[in-house]
Design an enzyme around this catalytic site. Structure first.
Site, PDB file in Angstrom:
ATOM      1  N   THR A 196      -3.934  -5.317  -4.129  1.00 51.44           N
ATOM      2  CA  THR A 196      -4.766  -3.984  -3.804  1.00 51.44           C
ATOM      3  C   THR A 196      -4.736  -4.527  -2.393  1.00 51.44           C
ATOM      4  O   THR A 196      -5.122  -4.114  -1.716  1.00 51.44           O
ATOM      5  CB  THR A 196      -5.389  -3.592  -4.277  1.00 51.44           C
ATOM      6  OG1 THR A 196      -6.774  -4.377  -4.678  1.00 51.44           O
ATOM      7  CG2 THR A 196      -5.409  -3.236  -5.633  1.00 51.44           C
ATOM      8  N   LEU A 242      -6.896  -0.594   0.148  1.00 52.23           N
ATOM      9  CA  LEU A 242      -6.081   1.152  -0.637  1.00 52.23           C
ATOM     10  C   LEU A 242      -6.782   0.886  -2.080  1.00 52.23           C
ATOM     11  O   LEU A 242      -4.969   0.583  -2.373  1.00 52.23           O
ATOM     12  CB  LEU A 242      -6.011   2.084   0.416  1.00 52.23           C
ATOM     13  CG  LEU A 242      -6.163   3.256  -0.150  1.00 52.23           C
ATOM     14  CD1 LEU A 242      -7.483   3.557   0.076  1.00 52.23           C
ATOM     15  CD2 LEU A 242      -5.018   3.711   0.778  1.00 52.23           C
ATOM     16  N   HIS A 243      -7.345   0.160  -3.063  1.00 49.83           N
ATOM     17  CA  HIS A 243      -7.502  -0.827  -4.203  1.00 49.83           C
ATOM     18  C   HIS A 243      -6.312   0.530  -5.276  1.00 49.83           C
ATOM     19  O   HIS A 243      -5.819   0.281  -5.522  1.00 49.83           O
ATOM     20  CB  HIS A 243      -8.425  -0.701  -4.876  1.00 49.83           C
ATOM     21  CG  HIS A 243      -9.582  -1.678  -3.848  1.00 49.83           C
ATOM     22  ND1 HIS A 243      -8.934  -3.077  -4.205  1.00 49.83           N
ATOM     23  CD2 HIS A 243     -10.448  -1.655  -3.948  1.00 49.83           C
ATOM     24  CE1 HIS A 243      -9.649  -3.918  -3.398  1.00 49.83           C
ATOM     25  NE2 HIS A 243     -10.616  -2.457  -2.500  1.00 49.83           N
ATOM     26  N   ASP A 244      -7.757   1.681  -5.344  1.00 47.33           N
ATOM     27  CA  ASP A 244      -6.727   2.424  -6.093  1.00 47.33           C
ATOM     28  C   ASP A 244      -5.694   3.547  -6.813  1.00 47.33           C
ATOM     29  O   ASP A 244      -5.148   3.705  -7.785  1.00 47.33           O
ATOM     30  CB  ASP A 244      -8.551   3.649  -6.509  1.00 47.33           C
ATOM     31  CG  ASP A 244      -9.197   2.666  -7.781  1.00 47.33           C
ATOM     32  OD1 ASP A 244      -9.194   1.624  -7.960  1.00 47.33           O
ATOM     33  OD2 ASP A 244     -11.005   3.088  -7.498  1.00 47.33           O
ATOM     34  N   CYS A 246      -2.856   2.487  -5.480  1.00 51.00           N
ATOM     35  CA  CYS A 246      -2.224   1.431  -6.155  1.00 51.00           C
ATOM     36  C   CYS A 246      -1.405   2.213  -7.378  1.00 51.00           C
ATOM     37  O   CYS A 246      -0.277   2.232  -7.637  1.00 51.00           O
ATOM     38  CB  CYS A 246      -2.116   0.454  -6.334  1.00 51.00           C
ATOM     39  SG  CYS A 246      -2.149  -0.903  -4.679  1.00 51.00           S
TER      40      CYS A 246
END
Ligand SMILES: [Ca+2]
Length: 313
Positions: A196, A242-244, A246
């Site tokens: 991420t 932009l973690h989630d 992914c």
């Protein structure tokens, strides 16, 4: 390939919001059966409220949103207002939702859905601490073999930690729950910080969101503007990770990602390294693999997918 039929378990969170918007704008690949909120980035009353705001932003007031666990297994809740703002969704001004929260507990919705749907047809997508998922597995052990796959955001190996020097936030908040999930025998794909942190919202990528011109594009640009302030200060990077998203992007375009099938264990006793994901990347432990641990992403492909799909809303 079959369409992914998913339950999104979430603690919105601006990046959770983008992950949900991506899923709801991709009906060819993803059917969202329901959204379950958990305490995490902010307390539960805000995460369930934010989940409903995001559904309405996506034009989906019909979506089922359930409230789940308001605290982790046997630990005090740790939150992250320093990243996400007081509301958890600071940045855009979104109206209070008209859609109601569903009756019933998120954990029961997860259990009932897995029992009612054909075995192997439902994927769980946790975007926050794993409390609801672990609680469901503890309460109804028969459902684990009915889960198609878990695709989650959490953990880190090469990037080590973001909330402590050795732990990523989602796992740190509820390490006991993470241990239950990683030990469940369910097929797991993990989006750790290692991947991420390569999905960075550069100014050009944020301009592309804004340039979509619809309400969603502008709201997403305002969300990333907000949490970018914190991340730029912390990492000095060219943009915020932009973690989630992914997680939901992986369901749509798995070829954008690569990793290794390895053993991942969770530290639950040492206070110093609590919540560390001990990932056997080099395969030196001899322990059996239990997770696909993702490390790389085609970031340009990921952001063009996001921009394209958000423009449909
Ligand atoms: Ca999250």
């Amino acid at each position: 390939m079959d369409k992914h039929r998913i339950i999104i378990d979430t603690d919105p969170g601006q990046d959770d919001a983008v992950a949900i918007l991506l899923a709801l704008s991709s009906p060819e690949e993803i059917e969202v059966l329901g959204i379950t909120a958990v305490a995490g980035n902010v307390p539960l009353p805000l995460t369930e409220l934010n989940a409903r705001k995001v559904c309405e932003l996506a034009g989906r007031p019909d979506m089922k949103v359930f409230a789940g666990c308001d605290r982790p297994f046997g630990r005090k809740l740790v939150t992250a207002e320093h990243v996400h703002g007081k509301s958890g969704l600071d940045g855009p001004v979104l109206p209070d939702p008209k859609m109601q929260l569903q009756d019933g507990h998120a954990v029961d919705f997860i259990i009932d859905t897995l029992r009612a749907e054909p075995a192997g047809s439902v994927t769980l997508c946790p975007l926050g601490p794993l409390t609801n998922i672990a609680m469901a597995f503890e309460k109804a052990p028969d459902i684990t073999e009915r889960v198609r796959e878990i695709v989650l955001m959490g953990g880190a190996y090469f990037e080590v930690g973001n909330i402590t020097p050795t732990a990523e936030f989602n796992i740190y908040v509820d390490p006991q729950a993470a241990r239950i999930v990683f030990g469940s025998g369910v097929q797991i794909t993990v989006m750790p910080l290692d991947v991420t942190h390569k999905a960075l919202v550069t100014p050009a990528r944020n301009d592309a969101f804004r340039a979509i011109g619809n309400r969603v594009g502008v709201a997403v640009a305002e969300m990333t503007d907000f949490f970018e302030r914190y991340d730029m200060e912390k990492y000095g990077a060219q943009g915020a990770p932009l973690h989630d998203p992914c997680v939901t992007a992986y369901l749509i375009r798995p070829e954008l990602f690569s990793g290794r099938h390895i053993n991942v264990e969770i530290e639950t006793s040492s206070e110093l390294t609590m919540g560390m994901t001990v990932a056997d990347w080099w395969r030196v432990s001899g322990r059996d693999p239990n997770a696909m641990f993702i490390r790389d992403i085609d970031a340009d492909g990921f952001f063009s997918l996001l921009t394209d799909r958000l423009s449909r809303l």
